[in-house]
Design an enzyme around this catalytic site. Structure first.
Site, PDB file in Angstrom:
ATOM      1  N   LYS A 279       0.745  -1.260  -0.051  1.00 41.59           N
ATOM      2  CA  LYS A 279       0.158  -0.011   0.114  1.00 41.59           C
ATOM      3  C   LYS A 279       0.937   1.256   0.188  1.00 41.59           C
ATOM      4  CE  LYS A 279      -3.803  -2.294   2.420  1.00 41.59           C
ATOM      5  NZ  LYS A 279      -4.835  -2.289   3.563  1.00 41.59           N
TER       6      LYS A 279
ATOM      7  N   TYR B 229     -12.619  -3.047  -3.198  1.00 45.58           N
ATOM      8  CA  TYR B 229     -12.807  -3.209  -2.000  1.00 45.58           C
ATOM      9  C   TYR B 229     -14.470  -2.987  -1.847  1.00 45.58           C
ATOM     10  CZ  TYR B 229      -8.443  -2.259   0.283  1.00 45.58           C
ATOM     11  OH  TYR B 229      -7.007  -2.415   0.574  1.00 45.58           O
TER      12      TYR B 229
ATOM     13  N   PHE C 195     -15.416   3.216   7.446  1.00 43.08           N
ATOM     14  CA  PHE C 195     -14.022   3.512   7.097  1.00 43.08           C
ATOM     15  C   PHE C 195     -13.780   3.532   5.378  1.00 43.08           C
ATOM     16  CE2 PHE C 195     -13.914  -1.025   8.018  1.00 43.08           C
ATOM     17  CZ  PHE C 195     -13.420  -1.349   6.863  1.00 43.08           C
TER      18      PHE C 195
ATOM     19  N   ARG D  45      -1.011 -14.391   4.353  1.00 44.24           N
ATOM     20  CA  ARG D  45      -2.095 -13.685   5.095  1.00 44.24           C
ATOM     21  C   ARG D  45      -1.105 -13.914   6.688  1.00 44.24           C
ATOM     22  NH1 ARG D  45      -6.421 -10.648   4.116  1.00 44.24           N
ATOM     23  NH2 ARG D  45      -7.269 -11.403   6.120  1.00 44.24           N
TER      24      ARG D  45
ATOM     25  N   THR E 224      -5.153  -7.698  11.050  1.00 45.23           N
ATOM     26  CA  THR E 224      -5.262  -6.012  10.384  1.00 45.23           C
ATOM     27  C   THR E 224      -4.995  -5.121  11.103  1.00 45.23           C
ATOM     28  OG1 THR E 224      -7.153  -7.425   9.283  1.00 45.23           O
ATOM     29  CG2 THR E 224      -7.393  -4.886   9.493  1.00 45.23           C
TER      30      THR E 224
ATOM     31  N   ARG F  28       2.779  -6.414   9.610  1.00 46.10           N
ATOM     32  CA  ARG F  28       2.018  -5.534  10.217  1.00 46.10           C
ATOM     33  C   ARG F  28       2.417  -5.185  11.748  1.00 46.10           C
ATOM     34  NH1 ARG F  28      -3.682  -7.546   7.694  1.00 46.10           N
ATOM     35  NH2 ARG F  28      -3.747  -5.972   5.854  1.00 46.10           N
TER      36      ARG F  28
ATOM     37  N   ASN G  74      -1.534   0.021   7.024  1.00 39.75           N
ATOM     38  CA  ASN G  74      -1.232  -1.243   7.309  1.00 39.75           C
ATOM     39  C   ASN G  74      -0.225  -2.071   6.488  1.00 39.75           C
ATOM     40  OD1 ASN G  74      -3.278  -2.172   5.926  1.00 39.75           O
ATOM     41  ND2 ASN G  74      -4.318  -3.109   7.597  1.00 39.75           N
TER      42      ASN G  74
ATOM     43  N   HIS H 183      -1.827  -5.624   1.620  1.00 40.30           N
ATOM     44  CA  HIS H 183      -3.121  -6.202   1.489  1.00 40.30           C
ATOM     45  C   HIS H 183      -2.631  -7.755   0.836  1.00 40.30           C
ATOM     46  CE1 HIS H 183      -6.962  -7.429  -0.276  1.00 40.30           C
ATOM     47  NE2 HIS H 183      -6.333  -7.903  -1.361  1.00 40.30           N
TER      48      HIS H 183
ATOM     49  N   GLU I  86      -9.670 -10.788  -7.399  1.00 37.73           N
ATOM     50  CA  GLU I  86      -8.745  -9.751  -7.228  1.00 37.73           C
ATOM     51  C   GLU I  86      -7.608  -9.815  -8.384  1.00 37.73           C
ATOM     52  OE1 GLU I  86      -7.497  -9.934  -3.063  1.00 37.73           O
ATOM     53  OE2 GLU I  86      -9.347  -9.366  -2.360  1.00 37.73           O
TER      54      GLU I  86
END
Ligand SMILES: Nc1nc2c(ncn2[C@@H]2O[C@H](COP(=O)(O)OP(=O)(O)O)[C@@H](O)[C@H]2O)c(=O)[nH]1
Ligand SMILES: [Mg+2]
Length: 131
Positions: A9, A49, A57, A85, A91, A102, A112, A115, A126
């Protein structure tokens, strides 16, 4: 072999963590199959998203993701979806274990660093959005 969609990100790119993030996947034995530095468009982020569209948010999330370039990748390997993950961590920064990306680098719920797809269905969806 599974494929998963990973995004570094804007905060990860701004903080100079591209190499750090990619090396964690590579050290685990995962392969980077595609990798691009791009500016995400609103259209692509709305598709990506979609599950969060009604969340409070959501608007902040989309504008943060457009703040600067992101690195979009397809990462491949045995059980790649869950492995990535795990490498990324939870998260929320307060819940992300130390030793995860993270846990080591994030201090905000929104910002964070990374993704990653959370299931085979989302990885397929995706990947088709971004590649
Ligand atoms: N401000 C805020 N952002 C959130 C919250 N939950 C999730 N986000 C952001 O939205 C992204 C997507 O949320 P989610 O799919 O639940 O988490 P992920 O799969 O771990 O990335 C997260 O990575 C955060 O950037 C929240 O409660 N507050
Ligand atoms: Mg998610």
């Amino acid at each position: 072999m599974e494929k998963t969609l990973v995004i570094i990100k804007p905060d990860g790119v701004e903080r100079g963590l591209i190499g750090e993030v990619i090396s964690r996947y590579e050290r685990k034995g995962l392969k980077i199959k595609e990798c691009r530095l791009i500016n995400a468009t609103k259209d692509i982020l709305e598709q990506h998203y979609i599950e969060h569209k009604e969340k409070p948010f959501y608007e902040g999330l989309v504008s943060y993701m457009m703040r600067g370039p992101v690195v979009v990748m397809i990462v491949e390997g045995n059980e790649a979806i869950q492995l990535v993950r795990n490498i990324n961590g939870s998260t929320k920064p307060t819940e992300a274990a130390m030793g995860t990306i993270r846990g080591d680098f994030a201090n905000s719920v929104t910002e964070n660093i990374v993704h990653a797809s959370d299931s085979i269905e989302s990885s397929e969806r995706e990947i088709s959005i971004w590649f």
